[in-house]
Design a protein around this motif. Structure first.
Motif, PDB file in Angstrom:
ATOM      1  N   ASN A   4       0.810  -1.214   0.000  1.00 16.33           N
ATOM      2  CA  ASN A   4       0.000   0.000   0.000  1.00 16.33           C
ATOM      3  C   ASN A   4       0.843   1.263   0.000  1.00 16.33           C
ATOM      4  O   ASN A   4       0.522   2.241  -0.656  1.00 16.33           O
ATOM      5  N   LYS A 135     -12.479   1.992  -1.038  1.00 16.66           N
ATOM      6  CA  LYS A 135     -11.795   0.705  -0.919  1.00 16.66           C
ATOM      7  C   LYS A 135     -12.202  -0.292  -2.005  1.00 16.66           C
ATOM      8  O   LYS A 135     -11.712  -1.422  -2.013  1.00 16.66           O
ATOM      9  N   TYR A 169      -8.834   1.097  -6.617  1.00 13.64           N
ATOM     10  CA  TYR A 169      -7.950   0.703  -5.514  1.00 13.64           C
ATOM     11  C   TYR A 169      -7.925  -0.818  -5.418  1.00 13.64           C
ATOM     12  O   TYR A 169      -8.887  -1.486  -5.771  1.00 13.64           O
ATOM     13  N   GLU A 171      -6.009  -4.068  -2.734  1.00 19.21           N
ATOM     14  CA  GLU A 171      -5.027  -4.564  -1.771  1.00 19.21           C
ATOM     15  C   GLU A 171      -4.459  -5.902  -2.233  1.00 19.21           C
ATOM     16  O   GLU A 171      -3.568  -6.447  -1.600  1.00 19.21           O
ATOM     17  N   ASN A 172      -5.005  -6.441  -3.327  1.00 18.99           N
ATOM     18  CA  ASN A 172      -4.534  -7.714  -3.837  1.00 18.99           C
ATOM     19  C   ASN A 172      -4.756  -7.742  -5.346  1.00 18.99           C
ATOM     20  O   ASN A 172      -5.889  -7.836  -5.817  1.00 18.99           O
TER      21      ASN A 172
END
Length: 219
Positions: A4, A135, A169, A171-172
């Motif tokens: 991040n 998110k 966005y 995160e993976n």
């Protein structure tokens, strides 16, 4: 955290800004000359619970389907929360409705009833609906039920009309790419900007992190 931090400036560069539009859910159905009664009984119960529970938002793919009318595409319902107390109240409500626990992870609890899944997501907690959208990975996911209002961003509305999606966005990356295929099956295509953004992120992500994400069980 390392992933991040490395991409913080990239995400800031391609942020949508999340200008929120509010639309009454019943009016959305009325404009399609339909009513909420077309939904299966269990779906109406899920919507009613989400509207009734304080600090709870039904958001993502199911909320998108409510907007477009593609209710046959709803296979699971994702709920997000303001606090763990709100999550506890939701857990109690769905158990009272007859839902049984199917799967638990560090950030999500899945319940099931009659092959319908409800995911109670606690990876992050939120104060406002726009924070949930921050998110999400794709623009077309940015739909949420906030009380009786169906909320969405202007970018989400635009991209639904164009049948494409842009990047926000992740995160993976592995999970994100898998979801490209899922939304492709629903008739949405990645925009040229999306391809550029994803390529940029791959270029700036260390190989060891990509390998770690590929092996993650949270995808």
């Amino acid at each position: 955290l390392e992933f991040n931090m490395n991409l913080k400036s990239i995400f800031a560069e391609i942020s949508t800004g999340n200008e929120i539009i509010r639309d009454n859910l019943e009016e959305v159905f009325h404009r399609r000359r339909s009513t909420l009664l077309v939904l299966p009984s269990i779906s109406r119960k899920i919507i009613s619970a989400a509207q009734r529970l304080e600090g709870c938002w039904l958001a993502g793919g199911a909320a998108l389907a409510l907007y477009t009318g593609d209710i046959h595409q709803i296979k699971d319902w994702d709920l997000f929360f303001k606090s763990l107390d709100c999550w506890q109240h939701a857990k109690y409500e769905f158990e009272k409705m007859g839902f049984k626990w199917k799967m638990k992870s560090d950030w999500s609890h899945t319940l099931e009833l009659s092959n319908v899944e409800v995911q109670l997501v606690t990876r992050h907690l939120y104060d406002r609906v726009d924070q949930i959208f921050d998110k999400f990975d794709f623009t077309v996911c940015c739909f949420a039920l906030d009380g009786k209002d169906l909320c969405y961003t202007k970018e989400a509305k635009r991209d639904v009309e164009k049948k494409e999606f842009n990047f926000i966005y992740t995160e993976n990356l592995t999970t994100c790419i898998k979801r490209v295929a899922r939304y492709g099956a629903k008739g949405y295509m990645p925009s040229t900007a999306f391809v550029h953004d994803i390529s940029k992120i791959f270029k700036n992500t260390p190989t060891k992190i990509l390998k770690k994400q590929k092996g993650s069980k949270k995808s």
